[in-house]
Design an enzyme around this catalytic site. Structure first.
Site, PDB file in Angstrom:
ATOM      1  N   TYR A 163     -21.278  -9.357  -1.241  1.00 22.38           N
ATOM      2  CA  TYR A 163     -21.451  -7.995  -0.747  1.00 22.38           C
ATOM      3  C   TYR A 163     -21.916  -7.035  -1.836  1.00 22.38           C
ATOM      4  CZ  TYR A 163     -16.624  -8.340  -2.397  1.00 22.38           C
ATOM      5  OH  TYR A 163     -15.502  -8.632  -3.127  1.00 22.38           O
ATOM      6  N   LYS A 178     -14.191  -5.578   5.447  1.00 17.78           N
ATOM      7  CA  LYS A 178     -13.540  -5.859   4.161  1.00 17.78           C
ATOM      8  C   LYS A 178     -12.902  -7.239   4.260  1.00 17.78           C
ATOM      9  CE  LYS A 178     -10.325  -3.766   0.865  1.00 17.78           C
ATOM     10  NZ  LYS A 178      -9.446  -4.889   0.684  1.00 17.78           N
ATOM     11  N   CYS A 219      19.575 -29.866   6.009  1.00 18.72           N
ATOM     12  CA  CYS A 219      20.544 -30.832   6.513  1.00 18.72           C
ATOM     13  C   CYS A 219      20.248 -32.131   5.761  1.00 18.72           C
ATOM     14  CB  CYS A 219      20.356 -31.023   8.016  1.00 18.72           C
ATOM     15  SG  CYS A 219      21.134 -32.538   8.615  1.00 18.72           S
ATOM     16  N   CYS A 259      23.398 -32.003  13.990  1.00 26.04           N
ATOM     17  CA  CYS A 259      24.296 -33.149  13.782  1.00 26.04           C
ATOM     18  C   CYS A 259      25.630 -32.766  13.174  1.00 26.04           C
ATOM     19  CB  CYS A 259      23.605 -34.205  12.914  1.00 26.04           C
ATOM     20  SG  CYS A 259      23.342 -33.653  11.217  1.00 26.04           S
ATOM     21  N   ASP A 313     -10.807 -10.448   3.458  1.00 30.44           N
ATOM     22  CA  ASP A 313      -9.492 -10.555   2.838  1.00 30.44           C
ATOM     23  C   ASP A 313      -9.370 -11.915   2.163  1.00 30.44           C
ATOM     24  OD1 ASP A 313      -7.045  -9.766   2.098  1.00 30.44           O
ATOM     25  OD2 ASP A 313      -6.125  -9.809   4.083  1.00 30.44           O
ATOM     26  N   LYS A 372      -8.389   0.997   5.325  1.00 28.88           N
ATOM     27  CA  LYS A 372      -7.532  -0.135   5.693  1.00 28.88           C
ATOM     28  C   LYS A 372      -7.095   0.000   7.142  1.00 28.88           C
ATOM     29  CE  LYS A 372      -5.683  -2.821   3.246  1.00 28.88           C
ATOM     30  NZ  LYS A 372      -5.068  -3.401   2.109  1.00 28.88           N
ATOM     31  N   CYS A 408      19.835 -37.436  11.194  1.00 28.97           N
ATOM     32  CA  CYS A 408      20.031 -36.263  12.069  1.00 28.97           C
ATOM     33  C   CYS A 408      19.040 -36.329  13.236  1.00 28.97           C
ATOM     34  CB  CYS A 408      19.811 -35.000  11.255  1.00 28.97           C
ATOM     35  SG  CYS A 408      19.645 -33.509  12.246  1.00 28.97           S
ATOM     36  N   ASP A 413       0.827  -1.209   0.000  1.00 27.91           N
ATOM     37  CA  ASP A 413       0.000   0.000   0.000  1.00 27.91           C
ATOM     38  C   ASP A 413       0.861   1.258   0.000  1.00 27.91           C
ATOM     39  OD1 ASP A 413      -2.332  -1.419  -0.096  1.00 27.91           O
ATOM     40  OD2 ASP A 413      -2.673  -1.395   2.060  1.00 27.91           O
ATOM     41  N   CYS A 438      24.758 -28.307  10.042  1.00 27.89           N
ATOM     42  CA  CYS A 438      23.511 -28.492  10.768  1.00 27.89           C
ATOM     43  C   CYS A 438      23.769 -28.304  12.260  1.00 27.89           C
ATOM     44  CB  CYS A 438      22.972 -29.895  10.487  1.00 27.89           C
ATOM     45  SG  CYS A 438      21.611 -30.340  11.587  1.00 27.89           S
ATOM     46  N   ARG A 457     -11.913 -11.953 -10.541  1.00 22.34           N
ATOM     47  CA  ARG A 457     -11.953 -10.592 -11.081  1.00 22.34           C
ATOM     48  C   ARG A 457     -11.091 -10.464 -12.338  1.00 22.34           C
ATOM     49  NH1 ARG A 457     -10.510  -5.613  -7.375  1.00 22.34           N
ATOM     50  NH2 ARG A 457      -8.405  -6.386  -7.594  1.00 22.34           N
ATOM     51  N   GLU A 477     -19.155  -2.020   6.097  1.00 27.79           N
ATOM     52  CA  GLU A 477     -19.043  -3.488   6.139  1.00 27.79           C
ATOM     53  C   GLU A 477     -17.599  -3.891   6.396  1.00 27.79           C
ATOM     54  OE1 GLU A 477     -20.147  -4.646   2.193  1.00 27.79           O
ATOM     55  OE2 GLU A 477     -22.273  -4.201   2.500  1.00 27.79           O
ATOM     56  N   LYS A 510     -20.041   2.243   2.018  1.00 25.31           N
ATOM     57  CA  LYS A 510     -20.812   2.339   0.775  1.00 25.31           C
ATOM     58  C   LYS A 510     -22.028   3.234   0.978  1.00 25.31           C
ATOM     59  CE  LYS A 510     -19.689  -2.410  -0.248  1.00 25.31           C
ATOM     60  NZ  LYS A 510     -20.123  -3.784  -0.342  1.00 25.31           N
ATOM     61  N   GLU A 523     -16.494 -12.438  -2.126  1.00 20.92           N
ATOM     62  CA  GLU A 523     -15.119 -12.796  -1.807  1.00 20.92           C
ATOM     63  C   GLU A 523     -15.082 -14.256  -1.391  1.00 20.92           C
ATOM     64  OE1 GLU A 523     -13.310 -10.008  -2.098  1.00 20.92           O
ATOM     65  OE2 GLU A 523     -11.385 -10.387  -1.112  1.00 20.92           O
TER      66      GLU A 523
HETATM   67  S1  IVH Z   1     -17.440  -3.728  -2.489  1.00 18.42           S
HETATM   68  C1  IVH Z   1     -16.841  -1.757  -6.806  1.00 18.42           C
HETATM   69  N1  IVH Z   1     -17.423  -4.850  -0.152  1.00 18.42           N
HETATM   70  O1  IVH Z   1     -12.027  -5.479  -1.554  1.00 18.42           O
HETATM   71  C2  IVH Z   1     -16.101  -2.551  -5.802  1.00 18.42           C
HETATM   72  N2  IVH Z   1     -15.532  -5.180  -1.568  1.00 18.42           N
HETATM   73  O2  IVH Z   1      -9.894  -3.640  -2.413  1.00 18.42           O
HETATM   74  C3  IVH Z   1     -17.072  -3.146  -4.890  1.00 18.42           C
HETATM   75  N3  IVH Z   1     -13.837  -6.641  -0.586  1.00 18.42           N
HETATM   76  O3  IVH Z   1     -12.337  -5.881  -5.003  1.00 18.42           O
HETATM   77  C4  IVH Z   1     -16.410  -3.859  -3.819  1.00 18.42           C
HETATM   78  N4  IVH Z   1     -14.888  -7.053   1.296  1.00 18.42           N
HETATM   79  O4  IVH Z   1     -12.588  -7.968  -3.491  1.00 18.42           O
HETATM   80  C5  IVH Z   1     -16.740  -4.658  -1.299  1.00 18.42           C
HETATM   81  N5  IVH Z   1     -17.567  -5.801   1.955  1.00 18.42           N
HETATM   82  C6  IVH Z   1     -16.918  -5.628   0.813  1.00 18.42           C
HETATM   83  C7  IVH Z   1     -15.660  -6.218   0.574  1.00 18.42           C
HETATM   84  C8  IVH Z   1     -15.005  -5.955  -0.630  1.00 18.42           C
HETATM   85  C9  IVH Z   1     -13.804  -7.307   0.578  1.00 18.42           C
HETATM   86  C10 IVH Z   1     -12.765  -6.669  -1.588  1.00 18.42           C
HETATM   87  C11 IVH Z   1     -13.224  -6.815  -3.003  1.00 18.42           C
HETATM   88  C12 IVH Z   1     -12.699  -5.630  -3.694  1.00 18.42           C
HETATM   89  C13 IVH Z   1     -11.544  -5.266  -2.840  1.00 18.42           C
HETATM   90  C14 IVH Z   1     -11.115  -3.850  -3.032  1.00 18.42           C
END
Ligand code: IVH
Length: 644
Positions: free
Chosen positions: A288, A174, A490, A475, A176, A378, A495, A95, A472, A195, A172, A354, A236
């Site tokens: 989502y 996010k 090793c 041994c 991973d 983040k 060993c 990032d 090692c 994607r 919401e 959102k 996801e």
């Molecule tokens: S909305 C138009 N909601 O985060 C994009 N994304 O870094 C709409 N992700 O590509 C995405 N949790 O893979 C949305 N609650 C959530 C999410 C989420 C994980 C991921 C998703 C996205 C990435 C962006």
């Protein structure tokens, strides 16, 4: 604090001020990946070849060169992250690169086109191993924020664009994992696609069909309530913390987790070539959002409306959501999620904010890469600085040497950290780690903390580089490194350290489960030469045990009885206990269903293994069985099990 506006200065001034003050001088990560996750307040990443803290370019030429350099680096890390699911640097380091690039592109717009093209802004996860499929509606990414100020700024711009004072926001977690688009036509699942580059992705329908919670058909309460003719659902694919731990326990060798993070596990699993192998790992999916929807009248009117409709269809949807109506509520909601995430069973690396109303979303529109109606926040990487007190070397059951950082205890996100993985010899060399250094330790979600940087300003000049052992430590055999491997090994199969680890694994809960045999007894048995191979356990006599310190007759009898019982342990236990490559409990159970004896398994061909475990595991198991040493130890176990 916002890195780009540190001390409230323009970036160039801020960077120079930091340099002048020498507040931070964090030295670098790998030559190939020279970024260091800058602490939340530091302005930019550092590298080996550049000054420890990056200076904002003074001239357009410098800016152009740095833009090109950053693009190349980002492309390199995108390749590792998206295509190979094997990132080399932490998310925060990545990032930092992206943010530095964004700042330069903003400050030197004339250089953006001139600098050589680099990474596609969205990355590209296509591997070439799957047919590709075009999304009906492009899959965008999200703009990211990292601080209260950045989030407020986003909110301010949002309201300005909308031209009114309030908009209901949904916050919401996010997730991973790996972004996917799953299409349902007339309620039936027809396709699941990654994607990819945003326009088209890999078709992984067969793999995702193994997910128990992904319905093949959407639930409908009757003909008066049909699902849309076609809808692209966006979500996801992820792996829970529990499954991540289970698989690492099963597959982990040599003290190193087999997977560094649930995200790499999810992405790697979703892209396996054999759905049977995918089915052995518990992938999950959460929805989502949506893309194309036909007829248009079926398009949800709000995010909340979508979530409840998707739930009614029987789909897993994002939970733990919060609402916010102004900037203060938004910050509270985001912070709340940050606190709550420790209790989530799934990995979350941030919050997604959102606009709830779809009508407002339409009014806001999108940029090339991201919608204007959503933003990600983040969570800060969980880092701390502490002293590297020593580096110890562990020898695993396959002989791999793993260096471990011994740290002065430090608290990170509520846990006291005293050790961190250093992966292999190259990691130490890349970081140029020296005992006594002040190191930056990160717990970014991984179970095992890792070292991501060194504060070289605090290094005494007389500290020698770390001398990686040529022998090692257990041994004394000269270590080897295969050209294709990062690991140093090793090569001595006798060993004692390797043997101890093999015995621990064989007799452990996922092996033949001899509960009376703890690691201390294993150590003594190995040290005294009473056990040189796993099968020697079955040759132990009562007098061997009663001669051990702390062993009376009753405990010797109990242990012998437990060992005798394990002679008849179920086949999957023996297969799992052997520590075959990529074979954990689940795969061992599948193998045991196919082969009715250890002997039968020992003679298995690639063709016989293939339908059970898939091509990659089958290849590795065949290679394992062809190794004379492995074969001899399996034959010895066959003899033990066949004894009347
Ligand atoms: S909305 C138009 N909601 O985060 C994009 N994304 O870094 C709409 N992700 O590509 C995405 N949790 O893979 C949305 N609650 C959530 C999410 C989420 C994980 C991921 C998703 C996205 C990435 C962006």
């Amino acid at each position: 604090m916002n890195g780009r506006h540190l001390f409230g200065c323009r970036p160039a001034l801020a960077h120079t001020a930091v340099l002048a003050l020498l507040l931070l001088c964090i030295a670098a990560l790998p030559a190939a990946s020279p970024a260091v996750p800058a602490p939340a307040s530091s302005p930019s990443p550092a590298s080996n070849t550049r000054p420890a803290v990056a200076i904002a370019p003074g001239s357009s030429g410098e800016a152009r060169a740095r833009i090109a350099e950053l693009r190349a680096k980002i492309a390199h890390h995108d390749e590792l992250y998206f295509r190979r699911a094997a990132p080399e640097i932490s998310d925060s380091a990545y990032d930092s690169l992206k943010r530095e690039l964004a700042a330069l592109e903003r400050d030197f717009p004339s250089e953006v086109a001139a600098a050589s093209p680099g990474a596609a802004a969205l990355g590209d996860d296509r591997t070439g191993d799957f047919p590709t499929w075009r999304h009906r509606e492009r899959m965008l990414g999200l703009d990211k924020t990292y601080s209260k100020a950045e989030l407020r700024n986003w909110h301010r711009q949002l309201l300005a664009r909308l031209g009114h004072g309030e908009a209901t926001l949904v916050v919401e977690p996010k997730f991973d994992g790996l972004a996917v688009s799953v299409t349902y036509e007339h309620g039936r699942l027809v396709r699941a696609v990654t994607r990819g580059d945003g326009n088209e992705g890999d078709d992984i329908t067969a793999n995702l069909s193994t997910i128990a919670t992904l319905p093949a058909t959407l639930y409908s309460s009757g003909p008066q309530d049909p699902p849309p003719d076609r809808i692209e659902l966006r979500g996801e694919v992820y792996v829970s913390w529990a499954e991540f731990a289970r698989l690492n326990r099963e597959l982990g060798t040599d003290g190193e987790p087999a997977f560094a993070h649930p995200r790499t596990l999810a992405a790697g699993t979703a892209k396996l070539l054999d759905p049977a192998e995918v089915a052995t790992r518990k992938l999950e999916v959460v929805f989502y959002g949506w893309g194309a929807c036909e007829p248009a009248a079926a398009t949800p009117a709000s995010q909340r409306g979508f979530l409840s409709q998707a739930r009614a269809w029987g789909l897993p949807t994002v939970g733990d959501i919060q609402l916010a109506h102004d900037a203060d509520e938004l910050w509270l909601a985001v912070q709340n999620l940050g606190r709550l995430r420790a209790t989530f069973g799934y990995p979350a690396d941030g919050a997604v904010v959102k606009v709830d109303s779809v009508a407002l979303r339409r009014a806001l529109g999108e940029t090339e890469q991201a919608p204007r109606w959503a933003v990600a926040y983040k969570f800060a990487p969980r880092q701390a600085t502490t002293e590297l007190r020593g580096i110890t070397i562990q020898v695993g059951r396959t002989g791999v040497l793993t260096p471990v950082a011994e740290l002065a205890p430090v608290s990170i996100a509520g846990a006291t950290v005293t050790r961190a993985t250093l992966h292999n010899r190259d990691t130490i060399a890349r970081l140029d780690l020296r005992v006594g250094d002040s190191v930056v330790v990160e717990r970014a979600g991984e179970i095992v903390p890792r070292i991501v940087g060194v504060d070289r300003t605090r290094r005494r000049p007389d500290r020698p580089p770390f001398a990686y052992p040529e022998q090692c430590p257990s041994c004394g055999t000269a270590v080897v490194q295969l050209p294709s491997e990062a690991a140093v090994r090793c090569p001595n199969s006798a060993c004692p350290a390797q043997l101890r680890r093999r015995l621990d694994h064989f007799t452990g809960a996922s092996g033949v489960d001899i509960r009376d045999l703890g690691p201390a007894t294993v150590n003594t048995l190995v040290d005294r030469g009473l056990v040189r191979e796993v099968s020697d356990l079955y040759r132990l006599r009562r007098t061997d045990l009663t001669a051990l310190p702390g062993f009376g007759g009753p405990s010797a009898d109990a242990l012998l009885a437990a060992i005798e019982q394990s002679r008849h342990a179920r086949l999957w236990r023996v297969l799992s206990g052997l520590g075959l490559p990529r074979v954990g409990v689940t795969t061992a159970k599948r193998l045991a269903l196919r082969f009715d004896s250890l002997e039968g398994f020992a003679n298995a061909t690639f063709g016989e293994l293939l339908p059970v475990v898939g091509p990659s595991t089958a290849r590795e198991v065949v290679a394992y069985l062809a190794e004379p040493r492995n074969r001899a130890s399996i034959d010895a176990l066959v003899a033990v099990r066949n004894k009347p």
